[in-house]
Motif scaffolding. Sequence first.
Motif, PDB file in Angstrom:
ATOM      1  N   LEU A  31       0.854  -1.187   0.000  1.00  0.00           N
ATOM      2  CA  LEU A  31       0.000   0.000   0.000  1.00  0.00           C
ATOM      3  C   LEU A  31       0.889   1.236   0.000  1.00  0.00           C
ATOM      4  CD1 LEU A  31      -2.757   1.433   0.300  1.00  0.00           C
ATOM      5  CD2 LEU A  31      -2.488   1.205   2.788  1.00  0.00           C
ATOM      6  N   CYS A  55       3.241  -1.140   4.028  1.00  0.00           N
ATOM      7  CA  CYS A  55       2.781   0.242   3.824  1.00  0.00           C
ATOM      8  C   CYS A  55       3.980   1.131   3.528  1.00  0.00           C
ATOM      9  CB  CYS A  55       2.011   0.726   5.051  1.00  0.00           C
ATOM     10  SG  CYS A  55       0.492  -0.213   5.315  1.00  0.00           S
ATOM     11  N   ASP A 108      -2.846  -8.166   5.693  1.00  0.00           N
ATOM     12  CA  ASP A 108      -1.681  -7.317   5.939  1.00  0.00           C
ATOM     13  C   ASP A 108      -1.227  -6.682   4.624  1.00  0.00           C
ATOM     14  OD1 ASP A 108      -0.471  -9.314   4.530  1.00  0.00           O
ATOM     15  OD2 ASP A 108       0.736 -10.073   6.186  1.00  0.00           O
ATOM     16  N   SER A 112     -11.947   8.861   8.629  1.00  0.00           N
ATOM     17  CA  SER A 112     -10.699   9.215   7.949  1.00  0.00           C
ATOM     18  C   SER A 112     -10.472  10.729   7.937  1.00  0.00           C
ATOM     19  CB  SER A 112     -10.690   8.666   6.522  1.00  0.00           C
ATOM     20  OG  SER A 112     -11.576   9.382   5.685  1.00  0.00           O
ATOM     21  N   THR A 147      -8.274   2.936   3.348  1.00  0.00           N
ATOM     22  CA  THR A 147      -7.744   1.643   2.889  1.00  0.00           C
ATOM     23  C   THR A 147      -7.084   0.874   4.016  1.00  0.00           C
ATOM     24  OG1 THR A 147      -7.462   2.472   0.643  1.00  0.00           O
ATOM     25  CG2 THR A 147      -6.150   0.555   1.257  1.00  0.00           C
ATOM     26  N   ARG A 148      -6.348   1.568   4.883  1.00  0.00           N
ATOM     27  CA  ARG A 148      -5.736   0.895   6.040  1.00  0.00           C
ATOM     28  C   ARG A 148      -6.795   0.192   6.871  1.00  0.00           C
ATOM     29  NH1 ARG A 148      -1.132   1.922   9.612  1.00  0.00           N
ATOM     30  NH2 ARG A 148       0.361   2.978   8.293  1.00  0.00           N
ATOM     31  N   SER A 191      -9.561   5.060  -3.191  1.00  0.00           N
ATOM     32  CA  SER A 191      -9.940   4.329  -1.972  1.00  0.00           C
ATOM     33  C   SER A 191     -11.249   3.561  -2.124  1.00  0.00           C
ATOM     34  CB  SER A 191     -10.023   5.289  -0.788  1.00  0.00           C
ATOM     35  OG  SER A 191     -10.898   6.360  -1.071  1.00  0.00           O
ATOM     36  N   ARG A 241       1.483   9.389   8.562  1.00  0.00           N
ATOM     37  CA  ARG A 241       0.703   8.973   7.384  1.00  0.00           C
ATOM     38  C   ARG A 241      -0.618   9.742   7.460  1.00  0.00           C
ATOM     39  NH1 ARG A 241       3.456   4.136   5.546  1.00  0.00           N
ATOM     40  NH2 ARG A 241       5.525   4.522   6.402  1.00  0.00           N
ATOM     41  N   PRO A 282      -4.439   6.481  -2.135  1.00  0.00           N
ATOM     42  CA  PRO A 282      -3.796   5.184  -2.038  1.00  0.00           C
ATOM     43  C   PRO A 282      -3.674   4.454  -3.374  1.00  0.00           C
ATOM     44  CG  PRO A 282      -6.089   5.001  -1.352  1.00  0.00           C
ATOM     45  CD  PRO A 282      -5.814   6.466  -1.567  1.00  0.00           C
ATOM     46  N   CYS A 327      -5.967   7.216   2.295  1.00  0.00           N
ATOM     47  CA  CYS A 327      -5.137   6.064   2.634  1.00  0.00           C
ATOM     48  C   CYS A 327      -5.607   5.416   3.937  1.00  0.00           C
ATOM     49  CB  CYS A 327      -3.673   6.486   2.744  1.00  0.00           C
ATOM     50  SG  CYS A 327      -2.980   7.035   1.178  1.00  0.00           S
ATOM     51  N   TRP A 328      -6.108   6.239   4.868  1.00  0.00           N
ATOM     52  CA  TRP A 328      -6.629   5.656   6.110  1.00  0.00           C
ATOM     53  C   TRP A 328      -7.851   4.802   5.841  1.00  0.00           C
ATOM     54  CZ3 TRP A 328      -4.456   4.381  10.336  1.00  0.00           C
ATOM     55  CH2 TRP A 328      -3.279   5.032  10.716  1.00  0.00           C
ATOM     56  N   GLU A 333       1.275   5.016   0.634  1.00  0.00           N
ATOM     57  CA  GLU A 333       0.554   5.946   1.507  1.00  0.00           C
ATOM     58  C   GLU A 333       1.276   7.291   1.558  1.00  0.00           C
ATOM     59  OE1 GLU A 333      -1.380   3.627   5.219  1.00  0.00           O
ATOM     60  OE2 GLU A 333       0.758   3.957   5.335  1.00  0.00           O
TER      61      GLU A 333
END
Length: 234
Positions: free
Chosen positions: A6, A38, A35, A189, A25-26, A70, A17, A58, A22-23, A8
């Motif tokens: 990923l 990143c 997992d 996010s 997606t996390r 995302s 970050r 992302p 991106c958050w 980021e």
Amino acid sequence: MSTRTLYELAGADPDRRFSPYCWRTRFALAHKGLDADCVPWRMTDKDAIAFSGQGKVPVLVDGETVVSDSWQIALHLEKTYPDAPSLFGGDGGMPAVRFINAWADSVVMPGVARLVIADIPRHMADRDVDYFRQTREQRFGAPLETVCANRDQDVEAFRQSLLPIRMTLRSAPFLGGDTPHYADYTVFSAFQWARCISDFVLLTADDPVAAWADRMLAAFDGMASKVPGYRIAA
Ligand SMILES: N[C@@H](CCC(=O)N[C@@H](CS)C(=O)NCC(=O)O)C(=O)O
């Protein structure tokens, strides 16, 4: 090493970050129990993600598959990992979550931006600062400091705009119900974005949205609380 990577957005501090997208997606990866490696990326490092055919993060590389955006990544994860917990509360939940994603993009994110965007350059890698200022000032039609100039007053309208969250939290601890799902990730996010790059306080401590934000910070073993950040409420 994971089979997933990923890309980021990171600040001057590679641990900061701060991209809201991106958050999303996390959280989606954590929700699915997946997992990923990143990788910190800076806005001007376009070459590093040129393989994705566009210039924003992302970007998820999942085996042979490359997905950017995302929302597209959320759809990809839901389709590719159907046996893992659903991001959308099960079959048929996706269209309603798409609406909430659109609400996050069109109401919550712009509301937060007006309050914190002037604080972003001081957290960015030096090589990104001029690019960020130029592109965002063009978008807002004003210097970033002017955009945030009335934030002590603007924060009241922002807090009022969160009424749909408060109304939903009256009957459940998360927008997804008893446990969080993508509706929570997409809205939270924006708060995580602000938390990472601004000490401006978005919420009052007695706001139910602040208690929900604390629950989101605690989710997945405190994943979102582990990156450098400021307080969301006071
Ligand atoms: N709609 C996209 C938005 C992605 C986006 O705007 N990412 C920002 C970081 S928060 C970015 O990479 N910006 C690079 C640029 O502006 O050049 C998504 O949901 O992923």
